[in-house]
Design a protein around this motif. Structure first.
Motif, PDB file in Angstrom:
ATOM      1  N   ASN A  59      80.990  17.388  94.405  1.00  0.00           N
ATOM      2  CA  ASN A  59      81.600  16.955  93.846  1.00  0.00           C
ATOM      3  C   ASN A  59      83.024  15.732  94.481  1.00  0.00           C
ATOM      4  N   PHE A  74      78.536  13.194  89.487  1.00  0.00           N
ATOM      5  CA  PHE A  74      79.101  14.102  88.707  1.00  0.00           C
ATOM      6  C   PHE A  74      80.041  14.095  87.576  1.00  0.00           C
ATOM      7  N   ARG A  94      77.191  22.406  86.626  1.00  0.00           N
ATOM      8  CA  ARG A  94      77.579  20.699  86.145  1.00  0.00           C
ATOM      9  C   ARG A  94      78.397  19.592  86.422  1.00  0.00           C
ATOM     10  N   THR A  95      79.653  20.626  86.823  1.00  0.00           N
ATOM     11  CA  THR A  95      81.128  20.232  87.728  1.00  0.00           C
ATOM     12  C   THR A  95      80.759  19.703  88.630  1.00  0.00           C
ATOM     13  N   GLY A  96      80.346  20.401  89.733  1.00  0.00           N
ATOM     14  CA  GLY A  96      79.939  20.261  91.476  1.00  0.00           C
ATOM     15  C   GLY A  96      81.046  20.301  91.783  1.00  0.00           C
TER      16      GLY A  96
END
Length: 162
Positions: free
Chosen positions: A59, A66, A44-46
C-alpha cells in the motif's frame, strides 16, 4: 506474462511471510481461521511487505490500488490558538533558547503558581518501607533487577497469605 507471474509469486511469498508473522504472536494464541482472516485483511489493504530491502508495504508502493487508511483527526486552528493563549497566560513558553528556561521559571512572580500534588507524609513512606521489607518487595542489589521475594521466595509470605 513474465512480469505478472513474478508479481504473483512475490505476493504469494509476502502473504505467506505475513501469515507466519501474524501466527507467531505468542501473547494470544490464534486459531487458524483468525490467522486466515488477518491475512485476507492484510491482502485487501496492502499491508504486506513487498520490498524486503526497504521494508515498504504494497500500500506504500502502490497507494492507488488499495483503500486509503483512516488518519487521526489533527488539532484544529482554534485549538492551537487556545493552547497558545493558555501557554501565554501561564508563562509556559520557552524564553531562553540556550537554557530552555520558560517565562514562568525566569519570572515566577508574573504568572500564577502551578498546583502541585500533595506528597506522602514521612510516616506513610516509613510504613510503606516496612511493608516492602516484610514482603520482600524490594529490588535486590545487582544487575538482574529481581526483587528479594523473587530471589528467595521461601523467606517471604506469598500474596495469598497476606
Amino acid at each position: 506474462m513474465n512480469r505478472s507471474y513474478l508479481t504473483a509469486v512475490t505476493l504469494a511469498v509476502a502473504a505467506l511471510s505475513a501469515g507466519q508473522a501474524l501466527a507467531a504472536d505468542t501473547d494470544a494464541p490464534k486459531t487458524r481461521e483468525q490467522v486466515r482472516a488477518e491475512l485476507r485483511e492484510a491482502q485487501r489493504t496492502g499491508d504486506i511487505v513487498a520490498d524486503g530491502e526497504t521494508g515498504q508495504k504494497l500500500n506504500e508502493l502502490y497507494p492507488n490500488r488499495f483503500p486509503a487508511t483512516a488518519t487521526a483527526q489533527g488539532t484544529t486552528r482554534e485549538q492551537v490558538r487556545a493552547e497558545l493563549r493558555e501557554a501565554q497566560r501561564t508563562g509556559d513558553i520557552v524564553a531562553d533558547g540556550e537554557t530552555g528556561q520558560k517565562l514562568n521559571e525566569l519570572y515566577p512572580n508574573r504568572y500564577p503558581a502551578t498546583a502541585t500534588a500533595q506528597g506522602k507524609t514521612r510516616e506513610q513512606v516509613r510504613a510503606e518501607l516496612r511493608e516492602a521489607q516484610r514482603t520482600g518487595d524490594i529490588v535486590a542489589g545487582g544487575e538482574s533487577g529481581q526483587k528479594l521475594n523473587e530471589l528467595f521466595p521461601k523467606r517471604y509470605p506469598t500474596n495469598a497469605s497476606n
